[in-house]
Design an enzyme around this catalytic site. Structure first.
Site, PDB file in Angstrom:
ATOM      1  N   GLY A  18       0.575  -1.233  -0.018  1.00  0.00           N
ATOM      2  CA  GLY A  18      -0.176  -0.188   0.394  1.00  0.00           C
ATOM      3  C   GLY A  18       0.874   1.181  -0.079  1.00  0.00           C
ATOM      4  N   ASP A 124      -4.119   7.394  13.214  1.00  0.00           N
ATOM      5  CA  ASP A 124      -4.495   7.200  12.123  1.00  0.00           C
ATOM      6  C   ASP A 124      -5.585   6.062  12.219  1.00  0.00           C
ATOM      7  OD1 ASP A 124      -6.031   7.411   9.550  1.00  0.00           O
ATOM      8  OD2 ASP A 124      -3.707   6.828   8.752  1.00  0.00           O
TER       9      ASP A 124
END
Length: 456
Positions: A18, A124
């Protein structure tokens, strides 16, 4: 990707898992073929932060095993966690409820408690950073939003939106958002624009009717607009421990309190991301209010075949949904699809292509690059060999090297390279990640004749 490193800190990179504004995560392997996730974060990785994250208790957390700098490139290595992320799971399974939702709540709150106990905030938390692994829901991407950056907008706490530094209270807010997403399949503060998201975060309370009694109250408190009025991760777990025992595979037992929070806390934890082989069974802790003893919700004994002998919390991926396969698994699938004749010829073919990639420093082979070895001498009429090459290339194990050309403007941009004829491994990690190929290369080294020495 062009420009990506082949190795970082002794870990061989196989490809990207990613990439985004918070950094790049690579699928990586060590020399023994063990799988890890290597993150190259955007932002500073301080020594203080490194020391803290390596001390964290890995309860429902991807364990960080190494942090360093290779040249000028910082990297963070974590165990590779098997399993899909929560967003993919909800898309396949639909919204969760009942015991499964409670297990998710306990696991993620436990992970936050472990971080907050050493003064570290995640910064996050979102559905993509929760993986449904065989050991239960596991939090990854620790500190992916590093110093000077913020996390995913729809899961940011209101105080972060107006410029305050994210801390543990912001993680608790995101916990509430993730639970509401899991129960509804919708991002709770979604908007058509960033301005719309900010308005909802600052001024709109989401509908909590999809949540069961008890959990609805906890999530509502976690989503309070005022950080001082939100519960701590310890308080969340204490509240979860009082809910009806709807998950029969969880039982309460006493456990020791976490390590003392240090006087000076780093801003955020480095990223972790996906598992090699965790050493211990994760605990889902529910702490009391500041006491020395806490209540821990441990998984009761159950069939551990699915989890590789590792007991897990009762929330598993939907059938047919899994995380990305390892490089070795991909290669083995291709191998199993070949005919006996193709399998017999495969070692010699791969070893020719691997010239310059073999893990043998004593081998006088050219380093791979733009002049990576081509398939010279191969017969175009050899259907078996051609089919093998096609299957390996389609699986991403082999690639055609790009050839630079004179820059030419096209309708879609400036063309600077084209696909060439030379075929080479997609990366040096293949030799480490695929045991069968590792055995072939080892056999080649033991049977290769030694070079003749000069006159004495």
């Amino acid at each position: 990707m062009p420009g990506d490193p082949r190795t970082l800190g002794g870990y061989w990179l196989a490809g990207r898992l990613g990439a985004g504004g918070r950094g790049v995560v690579y699928d990586a392997y060590d020399d023994e073929g063990r799988r890890f996730a290597v993150k190259v974060p955007r932002g500073e990785v301080t020594q203080q932060l490194t020391d803290a994250v390596l001390r964290v208790r890995p309860c429902q957390l991807a364990r960080v095993v190494d942090v360093g700098v290779d040249g000028t490139v910082p990297y963070i290595v974590s165990e590779f966690v098997e399993g899909p992320d929560l967003r993919r799971a909800v898309a396949r399974h639909g919204p969760y409820g009942g015991a499964e939702l409670r297990v998710l709540a306990v696991a993620v709150a436990t992970a936050l408690r472990s971080l907050h106990a050493i003064g570290v905030a995640h910064r996050d938390l979102r559905p993509e950073s929760v993986l449904l692994s065989p050991g239960g829901p596991t939090l990854i991407d620790l500190g992916a939003a590093g110093v000077g950056t913020v996390g995913t907008p729809t899961y940011l706490a209101p105080e972060v939106i107006i410029g305050e530094r994210p801390g543990p209270a912001a993680d608790v807010f995101a916990w509430g958002g993730v639970l509401l997403f899991a129960a509804t399949g919708r991002d709770p503060f979604h908007g058509e624009s960033l301005g719309g998201v900010m308005h909802r975060l600052l001024a709109v309370d989401p509908d909590l009717d999809a949540l069961p009694d008890g959990l609805r109250e906890l999530v509502g408190r976690a989503l309070d607009k005022r950080p001082a009025d939100r519960p701590s991760a310890d308080a969340l777990l204490a509240g979860l421990a009082t809910l009806p025992a709807t998950a029969p595979n969880l039982r309460a037992v006493p456990d020791a309190a976490p390590d003392t929070v240090p006087d000076t806390a780093p801003d955020a934890a480095p990223d972790a991301a996906p598992d090699a082989a965790p050493k211990s069974v994760p605990d889902a802790a529910a702490a009391g209010s500041g006491g020395a003893a806490v209540t821990v919700l441990r998984p009761a004994p159950r069939d551990t075949a699915r989890g590789g002998g590792r007991p897990g919390l009762g929330l598993v991926p939907p059938d047919g949904l899994a995380g990305p396969p390892s490089l070795g698994e991909l290669a083995e699938r291709v191998y199993e699809s070949l005919t006996p004749r193709q399998r017999e010829r495969l070692p010699a073919l791969l070893l020719r292509l691997l010239n310059g990639y073999l893990p043998d420093e004593g081998c006088a082979s050219p380093a791979p690059g733009d002049d990576a070895p081509a398939l010279e001498g191969l017969s175009a009429e050899d259907a078996d060999e051609s089919e093998v090459l096609t299957r390996l290339t389609d699986a991403g194990l082999l690639v055609r090297r790009s050839v630079p050309v004179r820059a030419t403007r096209t309708e879609v941009g400036t063309l600077v390279a084209v696909s060439g004829e030379p075929i080479a491994p997609a990366g040096a990690a293949l030799v480490r990640a695929w045991p069968r190929l590792g055995a072939w290369t080892a056999e080649t080294r033991t049977t290769r004749p030694k070079a003749a020495g000069g006159a004495g």
